[in-house]
Motif scaffolding. Structure first.
Motif, PDB file in Angstrom:
ATOM      1  N   ALA A  59      -1.583  12.591   8.389  1.00 36.47           N
ATOM      2  CA  ALA A  59      -1.036  13.614   7.500  1.00 36.47           C
ATOM      3  C   ALA A  59      -0.428  13.007   6.241  1.00 36.47           C
ATOM      4  O   ALA A  59       0.307  13.674   5.523  1.00 36.47           O
ATOM      5  CB  ALA A  59       0.010  14.445   8.237  1.00 36.47           C
ATOM      6  N   SER A  60      -0.715  11.758   5.967  1.00 37.22           N
ATOM      7  CA  SER A  60      -0.180  11.014   4.815  1.00 37.22           C
ATOM      8  C   SER A  60       1.335  10.987   4.796  1.00 37.22           C
ATOM      9  O   SER A  60       1.972  11.103   3.764  1.00 37.22           O
ATOM     10  CB  SER A  60      -0.715  11.577   3.498  1.00 37.22           C
ATOM     11  OG  SER A  60      -2.095  11.350   3.406  1.00 37.22           O
TER      12      SER A  60
ATOM     13  N   GLU B 107       0.807  -1.215   0.000  1.00 36.63           N
ATOM     14  CA  GLU B 107       0.000   0.000   0.000  1.00 36.63           C
ATOM     15  C   GLU B 107       0.850   1.280   0.000  1.00 36.63           C
ATOM     16  O   GLU B 107       0.311   2.369  -0.127  1.00 36.63           O
ATOM     17  CB  GLU B 107      -0.931   0.013   1.215  1.00 36.63           C
ATOM     18  CG  GLU B 107      -1.972  -1.072   1.202  1.00 36.63           C
ATOM     19  CD  GLU B 107      -2.833  -1.086   2.454  1.00 36.63           C
ATOM     20  OE1 GLU B 107      -2.793  -0.109   3.223  1.00 36.63           O
ATOM     21  OE2 GLU B 107      -3.535  -2.078   2.660  1.00 36.63           O
ATOM     22  N   VAL B 108       2.147   1.146   0.125  1.00 36.65           N
ATOM     23  CA  VAL B 108       3.036   2.306   0.104  1.00 36.65           C
ATOM     24  C   VAL B 108       3.059   2.846  -1.327  1.00 36.65           C
ATOM     25  O   VAL B 108       3.213   2.081  -2.282  1.00 36.65           O
ATOM     26  CB  VAL B 108       4.461   1.917   0.568  1.00 36.65           C
ATOM     27  CG1 VAL B 108       5.406   3.086   0.473  1.00 36.65           C
ATOM     28  CG2 VAL B 108       4.411   1.384   1.982  1.00 36.65           C
ATOM     29  N   PRO B 109       2.900   4.166  -1.501  1.00 36.83           N
ATOM     30  CA  PRO B 109       2.902   4.738  -2.860  1.00 36.83           C
ATOM     31  C   PRO B 109       4.209   4.462  -3.595  1.00 36.83           C
ATOM     32  O   PRO B 109       5.278   4.357  -2.993  1.00 36.83           O
ATOM     33  CB  PRO B 109       2.729   6.238  -2.621  1.00 36.83           C
ATOM     34  CG  PRO B 109       2.182   6.370  -1.257  1.00 36.83           C
ATOM     35  CD  PRO B 109       2.653   5.192  -0.487  1.00 36.83           C
ATOM     36  N   SER B 110       4.095   4.373  -4.909  1.00 35.44           N
ATOM     37  CA  SER B 110       5.277   4.064  -5.709  1.00 35.44           C
ATOM     38  C   SER B 110       6.320   5.181  -5.627  1.00 35.44           C
ATOM     39  O   SER B 110       7.521   4.911  -5.748  1.00 35.44           O
ATOM     40  CB  SER B 110       4.878   3.815  -7.162  1.00 35.44           C
ATOM     41  OG  SER B 110       4.273   4.974  -7.707  1.00 35.44           O
ATOM     42  N   ALA B 111       5.883   6.421  -5.402  1.00 29.78           N
ATOM     43  CA  ALA B 111       6.851   7.515  -5.263  1.00 29.78           C
ATOM     44  C   ALA B 111       7.753   7.293  -4.053  1.00 29.78           C
ATOM     45  O   ALA B 111       8.954   7.574  -4.089  1.00 29.78           O
ATOM     46  CB  ALA B 111       6.121   8.848  -5.137  1.00 29.78           C
ATOM     47  N   VAL B 112       7.191   6.753  -2.976  1.00 30.49           N
ATOM     48  CA  VAL B 112       7.973   6.493  -1.758  1.00 30.49           C
ATOM     49  C   VAL B 112       8.912   5.311  -1.975  1.00 30.49           C
ATOM     50  O   VAL B 112      10.096   5.369  -1.614  1.00 30.49           O
ATOM     51  CB  VAL B 112       7.035   6.248  -0.551  1.00 30.49           C
ATOM     52  CG1 VAL B 112       7.831   5.878   0.686  1.00 30.49           C
ATOM     53  CG2 VAL B 112       6.172   7.474  -0.294  1.00 30.49           C
TER      54      VAL B 112
ATOM     55  N   ASN C 267       7.080  11.677   2.927  1.00 39.27           N
ATOM     56  CA  ASN C 267       5.764  12.160   2.541  1.00 39.27           C
ATOM     57  C   ASN C 267       5.241  11.279   1.411  1.00 39.27           C
ATOM     58  O   ASN C 267       5.978  10.473   0.839  1.00 39.27           O
ATOM     59  CB  ASN C 267       5.845  13.617   2.073  1.00 39.27           C
ATOM     60  CG  ASN C 267       6.081  14.564   3.222  1.00 39.27           C
ATOM     61  OD1 ASN C 267       5.632  14.335   4.334  1.00 39.27           O
ATOM     62  ND2 ASN C 267       6.800  15.643   2.956  1.00 39.27           N
ATOM     63  N   ALA C 268       3.993  11.481   1.047  1.00 36.83           N
ATOM     64  CA  ALA C 268       3.379  10.674   0.002  1.00 36.83           C
ATOM     65  C   ALA C 268       4.025  10.902  -1.363  1.00 36.83           C
ATOM     66  O   ALA C 268       3.989  10.038  -2.227  1.00 36.83           O
ATOM     67  CB  ALA C 268       1.884  10.972  -0.078  1.00 36.83           C
ATOM     68  N   ASP C 269       4.679  12.065  -1.547  1.00 36.13           N
ATOM     69  CA  ASP C 269       5.325  12.354  -2.828  1.00 36.13           C
ATOM     70  C   ASP C 269       6.742  11.811  -2.907  1.00 36.13           C
ATOM     71  O   ASP C 269       7.427  12.001  -3.907  1.00 36.13           O
ATOM     72  CB  ASP C 269       5.308  13.852  -3.112  1.00 36.13           C
ATOM     73  CG  ASP C 269       6.084  14.656  -2.083  1.00 36.13           C
ATOM     74  OD1 ASP C 269       6.564  14.088  -1.088  1.00 36.13           O
ATOM     75  OD2 ASP C 269       6.190  15.885  -2.263  1.00 36.13           O
ATOM     76  N   GLY C 270       7.214  11.152  -1.861  1.00 34.08           N
ATOM     77  CA  GLY C 270       8.542  10.544  -1.870  1.00 34.08           C
ATOM     78  C   GLY C 270       9.640  11.407  -1.299  1.00 34.08           C
ATOM     79  O   GLY C 270      10.807  11.022  -1.336  1.00 34.08           O
TER      80      GLY C 270
END
Length: 98
Positions: free
Chosen positions: A71-72, A45-50, A90-93
């Motif tokens: 706070a994502s 579930e971790v975003p690909s950017a991270v 952060n969610a944007d990596g």
């Protein structure tokens, strides 16, 4: 001579007041650490950017657990060789220092 002994006694008597110890005061210091509440999520579930940022910064890192707060922001428990540590992103990596 009498004045000499008297003045010596006065000087010595006044020095003893400086030599006395002052009472010890206890100071209590309380430290409060505010920590964001992270809930465990699946590694998938971790975003690909991270995950891309993790692979770029630490190519040999193995992601073992992941957590997310309101706070994502993500807390990643990673293993690099024989060292285990936590990284925050952060969610944007972008990396977060904590």
């Amino acid at each position: 001579m009498k004045n000499l002994f008297l003045s010596a006694a006065i000087v010595l008597g006044s020095l003893t007041s400086f030599a006395s110890t002052s009472p010890v005061t206890n100071t209590i210091v309380k430290s409060i650490s505010v920590q964001d509440e992270y809930t465990e999520i699946k590694v998938e579930e971790v975003p690909s950017a991270v995950t891309d940022a993790l692979k770029k910064a630490y190519p040999d890192a193995i992601l073992s657990k992941a957590y997310k707060n309101t706070a994502s922001q993500y807390k990643l428990e990673v293993t690099v060789g024989d060292k285990v540590g936590s990284l925050y992103a952060n969610a944007d990596g972008s990396w977060v220092k904590k």
